[in-house]
Design a protein around this motif. Structure first.
Motif, short mmCIF file in Angstrom:
data_model
loop_
_atom_site.label_atom_id
_atom_site.label_comp_id
_atom_site.label_asym_id
_atom_site.label_seq_id
_atom_site.Cartn_x
_atom_site.Cartn_y
_atom_site.Cartn_z
N THR A 34 0.83 -1.20 0.00
CA THR A 34 0.00 0.00 0.00
C THR A 34 0.86 1.25 0.00
N LEU A 35 1.85 1.30 0.88
CA LEU A 35 2.72 2.47 0.95
C LEU A 35 3.56 2.61 -0.31
N ALA A 36 4.02 1.49 -0.85
CA ALA A 36 4.83 1.54 -2.07
C ALA A 36 4.02 1.99 -3.28
N ALA A 37 2.71 1.77 -3.25
CA ALA A 37 1.86 2.13 -4.39
C ALA A 37 1.59 3.62 -4.48
N LEU A 38 1.80 4.36 -3.42
CA LEU A 38 1.52 5.80 -3.44
C LEU A 38 2.51 6.50 -4.37
N ALA A 133 -13.88 15.65 -2.30
CA ALA A 133 -12.92 16.10 -1.29
C ALA A 133 -11.47 15.95 -1.72
N LEU A 134 -11.22 15.39 -2.91
CA LEU A 134 -9.85 15.17 -3.35
C LEU A 134 -9.28 16.45 -3.95
N ALA A 135 -8.15 16.89 -3.43
CA ALA A 135 -7.53 18.12 -3.86
C ALA A 135 -6.91 17.97 -5.25
N VAL A 136 -6.60 19.10 -5.87
CA VAL A 136 -5.87 19.09 -7.14
C VAL A 136 -4.54 18.39 -6.93
N ASP A 137 -4.19 17.50 -7.86
CA ASP A 137 -2.99 16.67 -7.75
C ASP A 137 -3.08 15.68 -6.58
N GLY A 138 -4.32 15.32 -6.22
CA GLY A 138 -4.53 14.40 -5.12
C GLY A 138 -4.48 12.94 -5.56
N THR A 139 -4.37 12.06 -4.57
CA THR A 139 -4.30 10.61 -4.79
C THR A 139 -5.38 9.92 -3.97
N LEU A 140 -6.09 8.98 -4.59
CA LEU A 140 -7.03 8.13 -3.86
C LEU A 140 -6.59 6.69 -4.02
N LEU A 141 -6.40 6.01 -2.91
CA LEU A 141 -5.99 4.61 -2.90
C LEU A 141 -7.07 3.76 -2.25
N HIS A 171 -6.62 6.45 -13.74
CA HIS A 171 -6.30 5.20 -13.05
C HIS A 171 -4.78 5.00 -13.12
N LEU A 172 -4.11 5.16 -12.00
CA LEU A 172 -2.65 5.18 -11.99
C LEU A 172 -2.02 3.82 -11.74
N LEU A 173 -2.71 2.95 -11.02
CA LEU A 173 -2.12 1.65 -10.66
C LEU A 173 -3.21 0.64 -10.38
N HIS A 174 -3.01 -0.59 -10.86
CA HIS A 174 -3.90 -1.70 -10.53
C HIS A 174 -3.04 -2.90 -10.16
N HIS A 175 -3.22 -3.38 -8.92
CA HIS A 175 -2.50 -4.56 -8.45
C HIS A 175 -3.54 -5.59 -8.03
#
Length: 203
Positions: A34-38, A133-141, A171-175
């Motif tokens: 999870t941490l590595a995926a950010l 609620a997601l900011a500009v340049d935000g990430t949702l995991l 969609h930045l990553l799918h594991h």
């Protein structure tokens, strides 16, 4: 119907770590993944929806300048506060989602092992609030267990399908593994290499 608070109260009345998050290699490895995926090394304000006893929260706090965590269980909130007591920039509050979603914009939103406890209507509401609620340049995991849970109205696969359909984000990553799904979305498709100026260089 979404799973009631009494279900979680009962779990925590029997154990301070009902999912053995501290002991199981499965859980430790999943946190590492999870941490590595950010995609960003550090975030300003992060929000963890459904923090349980704070095991993942502790790791997220290392990556955020400020972190807000919540859980619907009072017992879980107390345990998470104890776990994070050395992290003054991390706060834990009791809240039932999606109805008590916090105000403000977040650079990072983490929805881990929560979505399948919600019925389809509540999940859609949660996704809508998270997107807003997601900011500009935000990430949702998002990360969820794939096997059936008798008490849950949805599966992990259904949760991630709904997230993909309704977030309308890059969609930045799918594991995908037999046991869980891990997906990352962002407001921009910038790759990690692009962020560090590596594209077009000889590196």
């Amino acid at each position: 119907m979404s799973v009631a608070d009494a279900y979680f109260d009962d779990l925590f009345s029997h154990s301070s770590d009902p999912w053995a998050m501290r002991q199981r290699w499965y859980e430790q490895r999943k946190r590492d993944l999870t941490l590595a995926a950010l995609p960003q090394q550090r975030y300003g304000l992060g929000f963890e929806a459904g923090c349980a006893n704070g095991e993942l929260s502790l790791r997220l706090a290392e990556r955020c300048d400020d972190l807000l965590c919540c859980d619907t269980s009072a017992a879980a909130v107390g345990l998470a506060r104890q776990r994070l007591q050395a992290m003054p920039h991390a706060r834990v509050q009791q809240a039932r989602l999606p109805g008590q979603w916090p105000r403000g914009e977040f650079d990072l939103i983490v929805i881990s092992e929560l979505g399948y406890y919600l019925d389809p209507r509540d999940l859609r509401l949660l996704i809508g609030k998270a997107r807003a609620a997601l900011a500009v340049d935000g990430t949702l995991l998002a990360c969820h267990w794939r096997h059936p849970i008798a008490e849950c109205p949805q599966s992990g696969d259904q949760v991630h399908t709904c997230l993909q359909e309704r977030l309308h984000l890059e969609h930045l990553l799918h594991h995908e593994e037999a046991d869980f799904l891990l997906d990352v979305w962002g407001t921009a498709a910038t790759s990690v290499a692009e962020r560090e100026g590596l594209l077009g260089s000889s590196a």
